[in-house]
Design an enzyme around this catalytic site. Structure first.
Site, short mmCIF file in Angstrom:
data_model
loop_
_atom_site.label_atom_id
_atom_site.label_comp_id
_atom_site.label_asym_id
_atom_site.label_seq_id
_atom_site.Cartn_x
_atom_site.Cartn_y
_atom_site.Cartn_z
N ASP A 1 10.01 4.93 -7.09
CA ASP A 1 9.96 3.91 -8.13
C ASP A 1 10.36 2.53 -7.63
O ASP A 1 9.88 1.52 -8.13
CB ASP A 1 10.86 4.32 -9.30
N GLY A 2 11.25 2.49 -6.63
CA GLY A 2 11.63 1.20 -6.07
C GLY A 2 10.44 0.47 -5.47
O GLY A 2 10.26 -0.73 -5.68
N ASP B 1 32.01 -3.08 -19.35
CA ASP B 1 31.65 -3.14 -17.93
C ASP B 1 30.35 -3.88 -17.72
O ASP B 1 30.04 -4.32 -16.61
CB ASP B 1 31.53 -1.73 -17.34
N ALA C 1 9.35 0.52 -20.75
CA ALA C 1 9.15 1.15 -19.44
C ALA C 1 10.47 1.39 -18.72
O ALA C 1 10.60 2.35 -17.96
CB ALA C 1 8.24 0.29 -18.59
N THR D 1 14.15 4.50 -19.71
CA THR D 1 14.61 5.78 -19.17
C THR D 1 15.42 5.60 -17.90
O THR D 1 15.85 6.60 -17.30
CB THR D 1 13.43 6.72 -18.87
#
Length: 255
Positions: free
Chosen positions: A47-48, A145, A153, A156
């Site tokens: 995915d990167g 934090d 998209a 998830t």
């Protein structure tokens, strides 16, 4: 899709050994065309790499094949029948988020994010953020934090890990999700219209520094961040028939 069965394909690959081996195999089988004549990009990796390719090739359809570890945006790797699979693929069109961030030195930084824009504490103490939507202050102080604004998209990804909602593809909304909210305690976030501009002002920035990130493009330390959907830019992702992005998002809610 209206792509022909004799596509001009440009292959790109991650630097990992499996992705490079796949690149060599596919180029030997189907050839390689230059960027300026390519009709479709086939991305080999995880995915990167898909996010990187989408940013670099806005407008061209991208068909990913998983040669990495996480492949939510990728199809299964297969050598046979590539032209036919790509030509028959389902297309999802995504609009990115536009991030504008102001830093302590007076500079303004712009970036685009297909998944999400996130603010994260950059020191040992929790961040303090003021949240405005379309110019109206909706939360005077969020101690946390961090906070995330995500597209369907991207819902998830980090958003889901922070207990944010999964958004249906095509829905005209964005998710605003807190990361480890301390005050208001257990505040999980909100759903805002896709057209909304969400602004974060960093309170006590010297004591509680904050960084901003748009799909891995980081800015630090920030004093304020604005984010909104950018409808003038479209990213096109191709998925195997029956395994489109909408179906993937639906499946994620029942695992």
């Amino acid at each position: 899709m209206s792509l022909s069965a004799h596509l001009k394909i440009r292959f790109v690959a991650a630097g990992t050994e499996p992705a490079q081996a796949a690149l060599a195999e596919l180029v030997a089988r189907y050839g390689q065309v230059s960027r300026d004549v390519a009709e479709v990009i086939v991305a080999l990796g995880g995915d990167g790499l898909m996010l990187q390719t989408l940013h670099e090739r806005a407008g061209l359809p991208i068909y990913g094949m998983n040669c990495g570890t996480i492949g939510f945006l990728m199809n299964d790797y297969a050598v046979e029948g590539l032209h036919a699979r790509v030509a028959a693929a389902e297309e999802a069109v995504l609009n990115p988020l536009a991030m504008r961030a102001g830093t302590e030195d007076g500079q303004v930084h712009d970036a685009l994010a297909i998944n999400d824009v996130s603010l994260l504490r950059a020191g040992p103490q929790a961040a303090k953020l003021r949240i405005s939507v379309n110019g109206v202050v909706r939360m005077d102080e969020l101690v946390c934090d961090g906070a995330i604004v995500c597209t369907p998209a991207g819902s998830t990804a980090y958003n889901y890990s922070a207990h944010g909602p999964i958004l249906p593809i095509g829905s005209d909304v964005l998710a605003l999700t807190a990361v480890a909210a301390f005050r208001p305690r257990r505040w999980r976030g909100a759903i805002v219209p896709k057209s909304a501009t969400v602004r974060f002002d960093v309170l006590e920035p010297e004591k509680r520094p904050v960084m901003a990130d748009a799909d891995g493009r980081s800015v630090r330390p920030v004093l304020w961040v604005e984010t909104r959907s950018e409808p003038t830019i479209s990213h096109r992702i191709l998925f195997e028939t029956g395994h489109g992005l909408g179906e993937r998002l639906m499946r994620e809610q029942f695992v």
